[in-house]
Scaffold this motif. Structure first.
Motif, PDB file in Angstrom:
ATOM      1  N   LEU A   1       0.833  -1.195   0.000  1.00 45.83           N
ATOM      2  CA  LEU A   1       0.000   0.000   0.000  1.00 45.83           C
ATOM      3  C   LEU A   1       0.867   1.243   0.000  1.00 45.83           C
ATOM      4  O   LEU A   1       1.985   1.239   0.507  1.00 45.83           O
ATOM      5  N   ARG A   2       0.336   2.315  -0.557  1.00 42.24           N
ATOM      6  CA  ARG A   2       0.999   3.612  -0.545  1.00 42.24           C
ATOM      7  C   ARG A   2       0.158   4.547   0.326  1.00 42.24           C
ATOM      8  O   ARG A   2      -1.063   4.567   0.239  1.00 42.24           O
ATOM      9  N   LEU A   3       0.822   5.315   1.148  1.00 43.29           N
ATOM     10  CA  LEU A   3       0.149   6.266   2.025  1.00 43.29           C
ATOM     11  C   LEU A   3       0.705   7.656   1.734  1.00 43.29           C
ATOM     12  O   LEU A   3       1.921   7.868   1.800  1.00 43.29           O
ATOM     13  N   ASP A   4      -0.191   8.559   1.408  1.00 40.25           N
ATOM     14  CA  ASP A   4       0.207   9.944   1.176  1.00 40.25           C
ATOM     15  C   ASP A   4       0.949  10.442   2.410  1.00 40.25           C
ATOM     16  O   ASP A   4       0.454  10.313   3.529  1.00 40.25           O
ATOM     17  N   PRO A   5       2.139  10.989   2.239  1.00 39.08           N
ATOM     18  CA  PRO A   5       2.903  11.460   3.400  1.00 39.08           C
ATOM     19  C   PRO A   5       2.127  12.445   4.279  1.00 39.08           C
ATOM     20  O   PRO A   5       2.356  12.520   5.479  1.00 39.08           O
ATOM     21  N   ALA A   6       1.193  13.160   3.697  1.00 35.58           N
ATOM     22  CA  ALA A   6       0.392  14.105   4.482  1.00 35.58           C
ATOM     23  C   ALA A   6      -0.507  13.398   5.486  1.00 35.58           C
ATOM     24  O   ALA A   6      -0.975  14.004   6.442  1.00 35.58           O
ATOM     25  N   HIS A   7      -0.734  12.107   5.280  1.00 34.47           N
ATOM     26  CA  HIS A   7      -1.621  11.347   6.168  1.00 34.47           C
ATOM     27  C   HIS A   7      -0.853  10.360   7.050  1.00 34.47           C
ATOM     28  O   HIS A   7      -1.444   9.442   7.610  1.00 34.47           O
TER      29      HIS A   7
ATOM     30  N   GLU B   1       4.198   2.016   2.455  1.00 36.09           N
ATOM     31  CA  GLU B   1       5.286   2.942   2.163  1.00 36.09           C
ATOM     32  C   GLU B   1       4.705   4.300   1.818  1.00 36.09           C
ATOM     33  O   GLU B   1       3.563   4.394   1.366  1.00 36.09           O
ATOM     34  N   PRO B   2       5.501   5.357   2.014  1.00 34.59           N
ATOM     35  CA  PRO B   2       5.034   6.678   1.579  1.00 34.59           C
ATOM     36  C   PRO B   2       4.780   6.644   0.079  1.00 34.59           C
ATOM     37  O   PRO B   2       5.529   6.024  -0.670  1.00 34.59           O
ATOM     38  N   GLY B   3       3.696   7.267  -0.339  1.00 36.57           N
ATOM     39  CA  GLY B   3       3.348   7.233  -1.750  1.00 36.57           C
ATOM     40  C   GLY B   3       3.333   8.607  -2.366  1.00 36.57           C
ATOM     41  O   GLY B   3       3.376   9.625  -1.682  1.00 36.57           O
ATOM     42  N   ASP B   4       3.255   8.615  -3.661  1.00 38.58           N
ATOM     43  CA  ASP B   4       3.193   9.850  -4.428  1.00 38.58           C
ATOM     44  C   ASP B   4       1.835  10.495  -4.196  1.00 38.58           C
ATOM     45  O   ASP B   4       0.792   9.905  -4.483  1.00 38.58           O
TER      46      ASP B   4
ATOM     47  N   THR C   1      -0.983   4.039  12.509  1.00 37.70           N
ATOM     48  CA  THR C   1      -0.691   3.598  13.870  1.00 37.70           C
ATOM     49  C   THR C   1      -0.689   2.073  13.875  1.00 37.70           C
ATOM     50  O   THR C   1      -1.308   1.450  12.994  1.00 37.70           O
ATOM     51  N   PRO C   2      -0.033   1.458  14.856  1.00 41.39           N
ATOM     52  CA  PRO C   2      -0.065  -0.012  14.927  1.00 41.39           C
ATOM     53  C   PRO C   2      -1.497  -0.543  15.033  1.00 41.39           C
ATOM     54  O   PRO C   2      -1.827  -1.560  14.416  1.00 41.39           O
ATOM     55  N   GLN C   3      -2.349   0.146  15.760  1.00 38.24           N
ATOM     56  CA  GLN C   3      -3.741  -0.301  15.904  1.00 38.24           C
ATOM     57  C   GLN C   3      -4.481  -0.227  14.567  1.00 38.24           C
ATOM     58  O   GLN C   3      -5.218  -1.154  14.206  1.00 38.24           O
ATOM     59  N   ALA C   4      -4.282   0.859  13.839  1.00 34.84           N
ATOM     60  CA  ALA C   4      -4.948   1.002  12.541  1.00 34.84           C
ATOM     61  C   ALA C   4      -4.446  -0.048  11.558  1.00 34.84           C
ATOM     62  O   ALA C   4      -5.233  -0.642  10.814  1.00 34.84           O
ATOM     63  N   GLU C   5      -3.147  -0.292  11.572  1.00 34.59           N
ATOM     64  CA  GLU C   5      -2.588  -1.313  10.680  1.00 34.59           C
ATOM     65  C   GLU C   5      -3.134  -2.691  11.025  1.00 34.59           C
ATOM     66  O   GLU C   5      -3.453  -3.479  10.127  1.00 34.59           O
ATOM     67  N   GLU C   6      -3.253  -2.994  12.300  1.00 36.95           N
ATOM     68  CA  GLU C   6      -3.776  -4.293  12.723  1.00 36.95           C
ATOM     69  C   GLU C   6      -5.230  -4.459  12.293  1.00 36.95           C
ATOM     70  O   GLU C   6      -5.624  -5.503  11.785  1.00 36.95           O
ATOM     71  N   ARG C   7      -6.037  -3.413  12.488  1.00 36.28           N
ATOM     72  CA  ARG C   7      -7.451  -3.490  12.071  1.00 36.28           C
ATOM     73  C   ARG C   7      -7.561  -3.680  10.563  1.00 36.28           C
ATOM     74  O   ARG C   7      -8.379  -4.465  10.078  1.00 36.28           O
ATOM     75  N   LEU C   8      -6.727  -2.971   9.814  1.00 30.97           N
ATOM     76  CA  LEU C   8      -6.742  -3.105   8.358  1.00 30.97           C
ATOM     77  C   LEU C   8      -6.319  -4.502   7.944  1.00 30.97           C
ATOM     78  O   LEU C   8      -6.956  -5.136   7.091  1.00 30.97           O
ATOM     79  N   ALA C   9      -5.263  -5.020   8.551  1.00 27.89           N
ATOM     80  CA  ALA C   9      -4.799  -6.371   8.224  1.00 27.89           C
ATOM     81  C   ALA C   9      -5.873  -7.402   8.537  1.00 27.89           C
ATOM     82  O   ALA C   9      -6.103  -8.334   7.757  1.00 27.89           O
ATOM     83  N   GLN C  10      -6.552  -7.254   9.670  1.00 24.68           N
ATOM     84  CA  GLN C  10      -7.619  -8.196  10.023  1.00 24.68           C
ATOM     85  C   GLN C  10      -8.771  -8.122   9.031  1.00 24.68           C
ATOM     86  O   GLN C  10      -9.310  -9.159   8.617  1.00 24.68           O
TER      87      GLN C  10
END
Length: 98
Positions: free
Chosen positions: A9-15, A44-47, A20-29
């Motif tokens: 996944l790419r995440l806009d650096p502004a966001h 990773e940071p995205g364009d 957070t570890p909790q958000a990543e865990e919820r997304l992975a689940q």
């Protein structure tokens, strides 16, 4: 895309504050439940210029808003009111309807 259970996944650096570890865990689940197998996330940071679903939604909303404003301003009664009473249309008061 998923390959071998890894979602890249790419995440806009502004966001980045949203990552957070909790958000990543919820997304992975949620992704694991959707695909029916365990997953790993590679974020990773995205364009910031890349097309995203959120940007596409915003573009559609802006186009709908512009069309609503145009239709309102093109209405004969509205034009007559503007001309007769030297009225002004506040574009921010116009909302599209479905």
């Amino acid at each position: 895309p998923v390959a071998g259970g890894v979602f890249e996944l790419r995440l806009d650096p502004a966001h980045r504050s949203l990552r957070t570890p909790q958000a990543e865990e919820r997304l992975a689940q949620a992704l694991a439940q959707h695909v029916g197998e365990p997953v790993r996330l590679k974020i990773e940071p995205g364009d910031a210029r890349l097309a995203t679903p959120a940007r596409a939604r915003a573009a559609r909303a802006a186009a709908r808003q512009q069309a609503a404003v145009q239709a309102f301003n093109d209405d004969g009664l509205v034009r007559a009111l503007v001309e007769t009473f030297d009225a002004r249309v506040r574009a921010d008061s116009i909302t599209p309807v479905d």
